[in-house]
Design a protein around this motif. Structure first.
Motif, mmCIF file in Angstrom:
data_model
loop_
_atom_site.group_PDB
_atom_site.id
_atom_site.type_symbol
_atom_site.label_atom_id
_atom_site.label_comp_id
_atom_site.label_asym_id
_atom_site.label_seq_id
_atom_site.Cartn_x
_atom_site.Cartn_y
_atom_site.Cartn_z
ATOM 1 N N VAL A 7 5.680 13.517 2.601
ATOM 2 C CA VAL A 7 4.282 13.668 3.046
ATOM 3 C C VAL A 7 3.461 12.451 2.643
ATOM 4 O O VAL A 7 2.621 11.965 3.419
ATOM 5 N N THR A 8 3.722 11.913 1.447
ATOM 6 C CA THR A 8 2.997 10.707 1.004
ATOM 7 C C THR A 8 3.322 9.523 1.913
ATOM 8 O O THR A 8 2.423 8.763 2.307
ATOM 9 N N GLY A 9 4.601 9.358 2.219
ATOM 10 C CA GLY A 9 4.992 8.255 3.091
ATOM 11 C C GLY A 9 4.341 8.341 4.465
ATOM 12 O O GLY A 9 3.791 7.353 4.970
ATOM 13 N N ILE A 10 4.380 9.535 5.068
ATOM 14 C CA ILE A 10 3.751 9.720 6.387
ATOM 15 C C ILE A 10 2.249 9.470 6.304
ATOM 16 O O ILE A 10 1.660 8.799 7.166
ATOM 17 N N THR A 11 1.622 9.996 5.239
ATOM 18 C CA THR A 11 0.175 9.802 5.065
ATOM 19 C C THR A 11 -0.172 8.325 4.963
ATOM 20 O O THR A 11 -1.102 7.835 5.623
ATOM 21 N N ALA A 12 0.564 7.595 4.127
ATOM 22 C CA ALA A 12 0.268 6.171 3.919
ATOM 23 C C ALA A 12 0.497 5.359 5.191
ATOM 24 O O ALA A 12 -0.316 4.485 5.546
ATOM 25 N N VAL A 13 1.583 5.646 5.888
ATOM 26 C CA VAL A 13 1.903 4.896 7.121
ATOM 27 C C VAL A 13 0.815 5.095 8.178
ATOM 28 O O VAL A 13 0.379 4.149 8.848
ATOM 29 N N LEU A 14 0.342 6.343 8.329
ATOM 30 C CA LEU A 14 -0.662 6.630 9.354
ATOM 31 C C LEU A 14 -2.076 6.272 8.915
ATOM 32 O O LEU A 14 -2.936 5.988 9.744
ATOM 33 N N ALA A 15 -2.323 6.298 7.598
ATOM 34 C CA ALA A 15 -3.690 6.090 7.113
ATOM 35 C C ALA A 15 -4.083 4.614 7.085
ATOM 36 O O ALA A 15 -5.240 4.271 7.351
ATOM 37 N N TYR A 16 -3.164 3.731 6.764
ATOM 38 C CA TYR A 16 -3.534 2.328 6.533
ATOM 39 C C TYR A 16 -4.169 1.643 7.745
ATOM 40 O O TYR A 16 -5.173 0.927 7.593
ATOM 41 N N TYR A 57 0.848 -1.200 0.000
ATOM 42 C CA TYR A 57 0.000 0.000 0.000
ATOM 43 C C TYR A 57 0.886 1.254 0.000
ATOM 44 O O TYR A 57 0.682 2.190 -0.787
ATOM 45 N N ILE A 58 1.897 1.250 0.873
ATOM 46 C CA ILE A 58 2.815 2.397 0.967
ATOM 47 C C ILE A 58 3.630 2.533 -0.320
ATOM 48 O O ILE A 58 3.828 3.637 -0.842
ATOM 49 N N LEU A 59 4.065 1.393 -0.867
ATOM 50 C CA LEU A 59 4.892 1.407 -2.076
ATOM 51 C C LEU A 59 4.133 2.001 -3.265
ATOM 52 O O LEU A 59 4.660 2.848 -4.001
ATOM 53 N N TRP A 60 2.882 1.544 -3.459
ATOM 54 C CA TRP A 60 2.060 2.086 -4.551
ATOM 55 C C TRP A 60 1.831 3.593 -4.365
ATOM 56 O O TRP A 60 1.908 4.367 -5.324
ATOM 57 N N ALA A 61 1.532 4.010 -3.135
ATOM 58 C CA ALA A 61 1.292 5.432 -2.860
ATOM 59 C C ALA A 61 2.522 6.268 -3.213
ATOM 60 O O ALA A 61 2.418 7.320 -3.856
ATOM 61 N N TYR A 84 -11.061 4.076 8.249
ATOM 62 C CA TYR A 84 -11.727 5.279 7.737
ATOM 63 C C TYR A 84 -10.778 6.183 6.957
ATOM 64 O O TYR A 84 -11.221 6.989 6.140
ATOM 65 N N THR A 85 -9.495 6.077 7.197
ATOM 66 C CA THR A 85 -8.537 6.898 6.444
ATOM 67 C C THR A 85 -7.846 6.102 5.337
ATOM 68 O O THR A 85 -7.243 6.695 4.442
ATOM 69 N N ARG A 86 -7.961 4.785 5.386
ATOM 70 C CA ARG A 86 -7.324 3.959 4.359
ATOM 71 C C ARG A 86 -8.018 4.129 3.015
ATOM 72 O O ARG A 86 -7.366 4.213 1.978
ATOM 73 N N ARG A 87 -9.330 4.186 3.035
ATOM 74 C CA ARG A 87 -10.081 4.290 1.772
ATOM 75 C C ARG A 87 -9.962 5.693 1.186
ATOM 76 O O ARG A 87 -9.481 6.609 1.835
ATOM 77 N N SER A 88 -10.420 5.860 -0.040
ATOM 78 C CA SER A 88 -10.358 7.187 -0.662
ATOM 79 C C SER A 88 -11.280 8.144 0.091
ATOM 80 O O SER A 88 -12.293 7.735 0.676
ATOM 81 N N THR A 89 -10.917 9.422 0.079
ATOM 82 C CA THR A 89 -11.674 10.418 0.844
ATOM 83 C C THR A 89 -13.108 10.518 0.353
ATOM 84 O O THR A 89 -14.033 10.712 1.150
ATOM 85 N N SER A 90 -13.327 10.382 -0.949
ATOM 86 C CA SER A 90 -14.694 10.452 -1.489
ATOM 87 C C SER A 90 -15.553 9.311 -0.949
ATOM 88 O O SER A 90 -16.717 9.516 -0.586
ATOM 89 N N GLU A 91 -14.983 8.096 -0.888
ATOM 90 C CA GLU A 91 -15.720 6.954 -0.330
ATOM 91 C C GLU A 91 -16.028 7.176 1.142
ATOM 92 O O GLU A 91 -17.113 6.840 1.627
ATOM 93 N N LEU A 92 -15.070 7.751 1.859
ATOM 94 C CA LEU A 92 -15.272 8.023 3.284
ATOM 95 C C LEU A 92 -16.429 8.999 3.487
ATOM 96 O O LEU A 92 -17.313 8.768 4.324
ATOM 97 N N ILE A 93 -16.439 10.077 2.710
ATOM 98 C CA ILE A 93 -17.523 11.070 2.841
ATOM 99 C C ILE A 93 -18.860 10.436 2.496
ATOM 100 O O ILE A 93 -19.867 10.655 3.183
ATOM 101 N N SER A 94 -18.884 9.629 1.448
ATOM 102 C CA SER A 94 -20.128 8.965 1.050
ATOM 103 C C SER A 94 -20.664 8.086 2.173
ATOM 104 O O SER A 94 -21.865 8.065 2.463
#
Length: 767
Positions: free
Chosen positions: A394-403, A174-178, A407-417
């Motif tokens: 920033v991408t690395g920090i985001t991916a590490v903390l989001a996974y 997940y982190i690698l792709w990001a 609720y933060t792993r999925r895309s933001t649009s899916e989360l809002i929906s």
């Protein structure tokens, strides 16, 4: 005296230039000896300069008058006039079709690449997770997200779907792709189109106010922005595609303007098209055509005549229809977050709705101040020299903390929906796992308060550092996500209070058998509107976008209450929204119509030259030589010069642009025999009386603006500022009894306003 015509240093946009021959202007008639046939580039503007709205309007009126008079001469001329009249609608149609198509392609690509970080569809690798399981006959209702055709990377590589090893492998990939997606995005932007970074809306606002930034709306910017927007959103960074889609749509508008001379040769008309294109951009970003028109009117456009309103509506309609035909969401709906609530809202709920508005205003203020401080630090320190490294970090920090947080792993649009959705019988969301009944016997631990609270803190912090990086980054969706999470938490809290204390007078009649007492999804929707309003300071367009976005027409009052409260609270800490703040940070010469100027200063206090400055650089009407003009152009960087009767009288005749003067002399030397350095340049009807031995004079009356805008030295600056805003002036001349005293440029006005607000006046320049 020498004259200083310092025009606003204005941004340069490729694609937003007008190469227009000057027609007969100001009633000058057929006055040029060698320019009976106008030559190219006279009347155009250089990079980082402001257009002259009055001149553009005058030229369009002359063009229209000629076409109308010619249309009576023959059938062919009549057909040409009809084609000219319809060209505006054709451009709108093309903008709508292309921007709708690009938005649909971007949506489909983002869905696929976002899911690619977690797994792949074995039956067709180009399918997203949802599309993959649609085609499966083995999917059950309870496990609708699981099907044999879709496999996570760990299951595909090791054969094990569960366990610590599988989790770690999925986490790592997940982190690698990001990191891969974000690296590609920032590299493409840096190498091919530096203007493709950021939201684009601050620059679009500046361009629509009359600034030239060549390349900003060019073909390369369009291509790279479209590709890198997909990569940036798919990387999982806390950004959205809505703001950049406005930039993409404006690039489409600029592209089609070049096909019609009516728009390519007139910067004022071009900006009418760009205003409509901005409306089409919001229309496809949110599936909100009416909201798009209102957004362009309220937030983006500087000059928005009624004709542009109609055309914006048509462009937004075509764009929305095109997007609906592509059907990227697969639900046959145009809206992104369609909701259907079954419980009405109660008057007492206005209290938490208004509190969410207060939260939105406070969040908007916090975000703007923190983000501007970080962006200023990026500009003024070594950090700005390593944009690729910053994006990767920033991408690395985001991916590490989001996974770890679902609720933060999925895309933001899916989360809002999911946050917007009601907990009905057909919902399988974790948000609906807790049970409520009349006996209050429910597993309290199932309420997802902790992961939601962590998601809220994560989104608040990471968005501050993400917006403004050198990749395409929109702010609408992250702001809505912050508000939606906060709103859902408040909604669950109110819901629990209503269940626990349903006998209180305030909660009486809220709970009915077989129905929910409160709809937490509605609170999420209101919170999203409040936070977006706090950041952007939108009101009317925001409410319309929200109810078009969700289909929640009956919830306009809660949305309005939250939006107005949010704006009031945020305005108490500062009038500027995020886009205006970035305009100020970058030093763009933008005169905001909403700013008030209440200081008691006069034009003589602002005009140049000041007391100890060198005298104004002027031209005389019939005694300046070609060599004098060329020396003046070489020794100064002013963008125009007043023309006076003589240096003794200083009686004003007109104003000539530096670019027009340079081109006219260059063209005359090539095409007119006898023009040498000692030739006299004259701006009068008749040639001056010269000796027979003198070289042939050069007549340049046709490039002279005989009606420059003037004010007296005792005109209040409040009036001058109003004139600059409403007429879109580049400069105005200051006179007393017809005698030239000085000049005020747009940049002088901006510097003076900054000085009056105790800001650094030298910050008003493109930084």
């Amino acid at each position: 005296m020498t004259f200083t015509a310092q025009f606003d240093d204005v941004l340069t946009w490729s694609g937003v230039s007008a190469a227009t021959p000057t027609e007969e202007m100001n009633g000058a008639g057929n006055l040029m000896d060698f320019l009976d046939e106008p030559f190219p580039d006279v009347g155009t503007y250089e990079d980082f300069h402001t257009i002259d709205w009055l001149r553009e309007k005058s030229r369009d009126t002359d063009r229209h008058r000629k076409i109308t008079s010619k249309s009576k001469e023959s059938i062919w001329e009549l057909i040409k006039s009809l084609l000219d009249a319809w060209s505006g609608w054709v451009v709108m149609l093309l903008i709508g079709l292309l921007s709708g198509t690009l938005a649909g392609v971007i949506d489909l690509a983002v869905d696929w690449m976002t899911d690619l970080k977690e797994g792949v569809c074995l039956s067709a690798f180009w399918y997203s997770h949802e599309q993959c399981c649609w085609t499966s006959n083995e999917t059950t209702f309870d496990d609708r997200d699981k099907c044999p055709q879709w496999q996570k990377w760990a299951e595909l590589m090791t054969g094990h779907a569960e366990g610590a090893g599988a989790y770690v492998l999925n986490y790592f990939l997940y982190i690698l792709w990001a990191l891969l997606f974000s690296f590609l995005a920032v590299s493409l932007v840096r190498v091919f189109a530096p203007y493709a970074c950021g939201s684009g809306i601050p620059e679009i606002k500046t361009i629509l106010s009359g600034f030239i930034i060549r390349g900003y709306l060019g073909k390369w910017t369009l291509l790279i922005k479209t590709v890198t927007l997909v990569l940036a959103v798919s990387s999982g960074l806390s950004l959205g595609k809505e703001g950049p889609l406005v930039h993409v749509a404006c690039c489409c508008g600029n592209l089609f303007c070049s096909l019609f001379s009516k728009y390519s040769k007139n910067e004022g008309k071009r900006r009418e098209v760009l205003s409509a294109a901005a409306a089409a951009g919001v229309s496809v970003a949110f599936g909100a055509p009416i909201g798009g028109v209102l957004f362009s009117l309220e937030e983006v456009s500087y000059y928005f005549p009624l004709k542009t309103l109609w055309r914006s509506f048509f462009a937004a309609l075509v764009a929305a229809f095109t997007l609906r035909s592509i059907n990227p969401f697969g639900n046959s709906r145009l809206v992104l977050f369609y909701v259907e609530y079954h419980t009405p809202w109660y008057m007492a709920e206005l209290v938490p709705f208004i509190l969410l508005g207060v939260f939105g205003g406070l969040w908007g203020t916090l975000f703007i101040r923190a983000n501007i401080a970080w962006c200023r630090r990026r500009k003024t320190t070594q950090l700005g020299k390593y944009p690729v490294l910053e994006v990767i970090a920033v991408t690395g920090i985001t991916a590490v903390l989001a996974y770890p947080n679902p609720y933060t792993r999925r895309s933001t649009s899916e989360l809002i929906s999911e946050l917007f959705n009601d907990c009905g019988a057909l919902e399988s969301s974790q948000l609906c796992d807790y049970i409520n009944n009349s006996n209050m016997s429910r597993p309290v631990d199932d309420i997802p308060d902790r992961p939601l609270a962590l998601a809220l803190i994560f989104k608040i912090v990471i968005t501050i550092f993400t917006f403004g990086m050198k990749i395409p980054s929109g702010l609408f969706i992250p702001s809505m996500a912050v508000g939606a999470i906060a709103g859902r938490i408040v909604g669950i809290a109110v819901e629990q209070m209503a269940y626990h204390h349903h006998d209180w007078i305030i909660f009486k009649n809220w709970c009915r058998p077989g129905a929910d007492c409160v709809t937490p999804g509605l609170y999420a929707m209101v919170g999203a509107a409040a936070c977006l309003g706090g950041v952007t300071r939108m009101t009317v367009s925001l409410v319309v976008i929200m109810f078009e976005l969700t289909g929640g027409l009956e919830y306009i009052v809660p949305l309005m209450a939250a939006a107005v409260t949010s704006k009031w609270v945020a305005d108490a800490f500062g009038k500027e929204g995020i886009y205006e703040s970035h305009i100020q940070l970058n030093g763009y010469p933008y005169l905001d119509v909403r700013d008030e100027f209440t200081h008691r200063t006069l034009a003589t206090d602002v005009m140049r030259p000041r007391r100890n400055d060198p005298p104004l650089a002027v031209l005389t009407q019939d005694s300046t030589t070609v060599e004098d003009v060329e020396t003046l152009i070489k020794d100064t960087d002013y963008n125009g010069f007043p023309v006076v009767v003589s240096r003794e009288s200083e009686r004003l005749i007109g104003f000539v642009q530096r670019r027009d003067l340079t081109l006219a002399i260059k063209n005359a030397r090539q095409k007119q025999d006898g023009v040498v350095s000692s030739s006299v340049v004259y701006f009068t009807e008749d040639a001056p009386q010269l000796l027979a031995s003198n070289p042939q004079p050069l007549k340049l009356r046709r490039i002279l603006n005989l009606s420059p805008f003037t004010v007296t030295d005792h005109t209040p600056m409040e009036t001058v500022v109003d004139i600059f805003r409403k007429l879109g002036l580049r400069q105005c001349l200051v006179t007393r009894s017809g005698r030239l005293l000085g000049i005020i440029t747009k940049k002088d006005v901006l510097r003076h306003m900054a000085q009056m607000m105790n800001q650094d006046p030298e910050s008003i320049m493109f930084n």
